[in-house]
Design an enzyme around this catalytic site. Structure first.
Site, PDB file in Angstrom:
ATOM      1  N   CYS A 161     -31.378 -26.343   7.426  1.00 39.18           N
ATOM      2  CA  CYS A 161     -30.370 -25.309   7.165  1.00 39.18           C
ATOM      3  C   CYS A 161     -30.919 -23.996   7.734  1.00 39.18           C
ATOM      4  O   CYS A 161     -32.073 -23.922   8.162  1.00 39.18           O
ATOM      5  CB  CYS A 161     -30.143 -25.177   5.663  1.00 39.18           C
ATOM      6  SG  CYS A 161     -31.632 -24.653   4.772  1.00 39.18           S
TER       7      CYS A 161
ATOM      8  N   HIS B 266     -38.671 -20.600  -0.985  1.00 37.28           N
ATOM      9  CA  HIS B 266     -38.141 -20.797  -2.343  1.00 37.28           C
ATOM     10  C   HIS B 266     -38.132 -19.519  -3.174  1.00 37.28           C
ATOM     11  O   HIS B 266     -37.519 -19.472  -4.238  1.00 37.28           O
ATOM     12  CB  HIS B 266     -38.978 -21.858  -3.081  1.00 37.28           C
ATOM     13  CG  HIS B 266     -39.078 -23.146  -2.327  1.00 37.28           C
ATOM     14  ND1 HIS B 266     -40.198 -23.492  -1.601  1.00 37.28           N
ATOM     15  CD2 HIS B 266     -38.187 -24.139  -2.157  1.00 37.28           C
ATOM     16  CE1 HIS B 266     -39.983 -24.668  -1.028  1.00 37.28           C
ATOM     17  NE2 HIS B 266     -38.785 -25.077  -1.339  1.00 37.28           N
TER      18      HIS B 266
ATOM     19  N   GLU C 197     -38.432 -22.459  -6.858  1.00 35.38           N
ATOM     20  CA  GLU C 197     -37.293 -21.524  -6.838  1.00 35.38           C
ATOM     21  C   GLU C 197     -36.968 -21.023  -8.239  1.00 35.38           C
ATOM     22  O   GLU C 197     -36.691 -19.843  -8.448  1.00 35.38           O
ATOM     23  CB  GLU C 197     -36.051 -22.181  -6.222  1.00 35.38           C
ATOM     24  CG  GLU C 197     -34.938 -21.177  -6.034  1.00 35.38           C
ATOM     25  CD  GLU C 197     -33.611 -21.795  -5.604  1.00 35.38           C
ATOM     26  OE1 GLU C 197     -32.564 -21.287  -6.052  1.00 35.38           O
ATOM     27  OE2 GLU C 197     -33.616 -22.776  -4.845  1.00 35.38           O
TER      28      GLU C 197
ATOM     29  N   SER D 244     -34.738 -29.566   4.476  1.00 31.84           N
ATOM     30  CA  SER D 244     -36.039 -29.227   5.059  1.00 31.84           C
ATOM     31  C   SER D 244     -36.593 -30.344   5.941  1.00 31.84           C
ATOM     32  O   SER D 244     -37.762 -30.319   6.308  1.00 31.84           O
ATOM     33  CB  SER D 244     -37.034 -28.841   3.959  1.00 31.84           C
ATOM     34  OG  SER D 244     -36.941 -29.713   2.872  1.00 31.84           O
TER      35      SER D 244
ATOM     36  N   HIS E  63     -40.276 -27.729   1.652  1.00 29.33           N
ATOM     37  CA  HIS E  63     -40.768 -28.991   1.098  1.00 29.33           C
ATOM     38  C   HIS E  63     -40.626 -30.134   2.109  1.00 29.33           C
ATOM     39  O   HIS E  63     -39.729 -30.959   2.026  1.00 29.33           O
ATOM     40  CB  HIS E  63     -40.016 -29.329  -0.201  1.00 29.33           C
ATOM     41  CG  HIS E  63     -40.510 -28.538  -1.363  1.00 29.33           C
ATOM     42  ND1 HIS E  63     -39.748 -28.284  -2.483  1.00 29.33           N
ATOM     43  CD2 HIS E  63     -41.704 -27.929  -1.595  1.00 29.33           C
ATOM     44  CE1 HIS E  63     -40.458 -27.564  -3.337  1.00 29.33           C
ATOM     45  NE2 HIS E  63     -41.636 -27.330  -2.821  1.00 29.33           N
TER      46      HIS E  63
ATOM     47  N   HIS F 119     -39.788 -26.020 -10.734  1.00 22.25           N
ATOM     48  CA  HIS F 119     -39.474 -25.922  -9.310  1.00 22.25           C
ATOM     49  C   HIS F 119     -39.789 -24.496  -8.840  1.00 22.25           C
ATOM     50  O   HIS F 119     -39.497 -23.536  -9.557  1.00 22.25           O
ATOM     51  CB  HIS F 119     -37.989 -26.246  -9.074  1.00 22.25           C
ATOM     52  CG  HIS F 119     -37.648 -26.364  -7.615  1.00 22.25           C
ATOM     53  ND1 HIS F 119     -37.392 -25.258  -6.829  1.00 22.25           N
ATOM     54  CD2 HIS F 119     -37.542 -27.438  -6.794  1.00 22.25           C
ATOM     55  CE1 HIS F 119     -37.141 -25.654  -5.589  1.00 22.25           C
ATOM     56  NE2 HIS F 119     -37.226 -26.975  -5.542  1.00 22.25           N
TER      57      HIS F 119
END
Length: 316
Positions: free
Chosen positions: A17, A79, A131, A273, A46, A129
């Site tokens: 992305c 992230h 993020e 990713s 990741h 996580h």
């Protein structure tokens, strides 16, 4: 021996992305501008293949700022990081570049704005996580409450049910999140939501492509890393959408061929990713064993591009 026929459906969009593309470019441009080593706090994205390739170019991946020397540049992963991290880097007078995806930064800004308006935040996300840690770390302790499931909503203890807002991790399952948001609104009718969906366009688009592809396939593979939230959600979405055999593979060597014995149709997609190189490697592995007919299942066309930070566009 003639190869058995196989219809191979390829999801579009799939793979990289704009936020991942930008983050990788940031590390490469930093290495080109300042030379090796350049330190990166946490995996930039990741994906082991991507991380190993940047490591070969001179990037050093660390988990904490304490592991970085003061005199070398440091990059923060896509992230996002808690506010305390850039504050510490500035205090140490380090050169640092923030590769946080602009769509994650948008969630950070949203959370800060709600906090300024006196609202306590509820974050829908996965505990631990990066993020989630980064977003929760934008505000003082106790100001962001984490919920992972509809069940969590029933037990979360808030300061004032009339003064609440919610944000979400950008890589969640769109369908699961709808249920959690509905539960939040049912329990806390005054809760304020984002102006625009927090789940990013790339996560949504990849999930929609999988929903369209899954009913056509006997089996489906998602190319991605086991610690990639959006890749794991694609496996779940595929199973829910009617493809009972949906599996995550890091690369072609992970494919369980025995489980695929007798299939006539196969779906392939990739997390945000995962580089196209790994997707092509998987396709080549199927071509070696089957007489492949390719079909693309396209549900959206992406043309998003994010600029790299100015510091990298200026001469050294």
């Amino acid at each position: 021996m003639t190869k058995p026929p196989l219809t191979l459906y390829l999801a579009a969009p799939r793979g990289f992305c704009a936020g991942v593309d930008r983050a990788i470019k940031i590390v490469e441009m930093a290495l080109s501008k300042w030379g090796a080593p350049v330190y990166v706090r946490h995996e930039i994205v990741h994906n082991k293949f991507v991380v190993d390739s940047l490591r070969d170019q001179g990037a050093v991946f660390v988990e904490d700022l304490d592991e970085c020397p003061d005199d070398r540049p440091v990059i923060f992963s896509a992230h996002g990081v808690p506010k305390a991290v850039p504050a510490e880097a500035a205090k140490r007078e380090m050169i640092y570049v923030d590769a946080t995806c602009p769509l994650v930064s948008k969630v950070h800004i949203e959370a800060a704005r709600h906090h300024e308006n006196g609202l306590q935040m509820v974050m829908i996300g996965h505990e631990g996580h990066p993020e989630t840690i980064g977003t929760m770390g934008q505000l003082p302790k106790g100001e962001v409450l984490l919920v992972e499931t509809v069940e969590d909503v029933a037990t979360v203890e808030v300061r004032d049910p009339e003064r609440l807002a919610f944000v979400t991790q950008t890589t969640l399952s769109v369908d699961d999140t709808i249920d959690i948001v509905a539960a939040l609104k049912s329990r806390f009718p005054a809760i304020v939501g984002p102006h625009k969906e927090d789940i990013c366009y790339a996560t949504t688009n990849r999930q929609e492509a999988v929903k369209a592809m899954a009913p056509l396939c006997d089996a489906m593979l998602v190319v991605g890393a086991p610690n990639s939230s959006n890749s794991r959600r694609l496996v779940e979405v595929g199973r829910k959408a009617g493809c009972s055999y949906a599996q995550l593979v890091q690369r072609a060597t992970d494919i369980d061929w025995r489980a695929l014995d007798g299939i006539a149709s196969m779906g392939i997609t990739a997390g945000a990713s995962a580089p196209e190189q790994l997707i092509n490697e998987v396709i080549d592995a199927f071509r070696a064993r089957f007489h492949v007919t390719m079909e693309v299942v396209e549900t959206a066309v992406e043309n998003v591009e994010f600029k790299v930070p100015r510091v990298l566009r200026e001469p050294a």
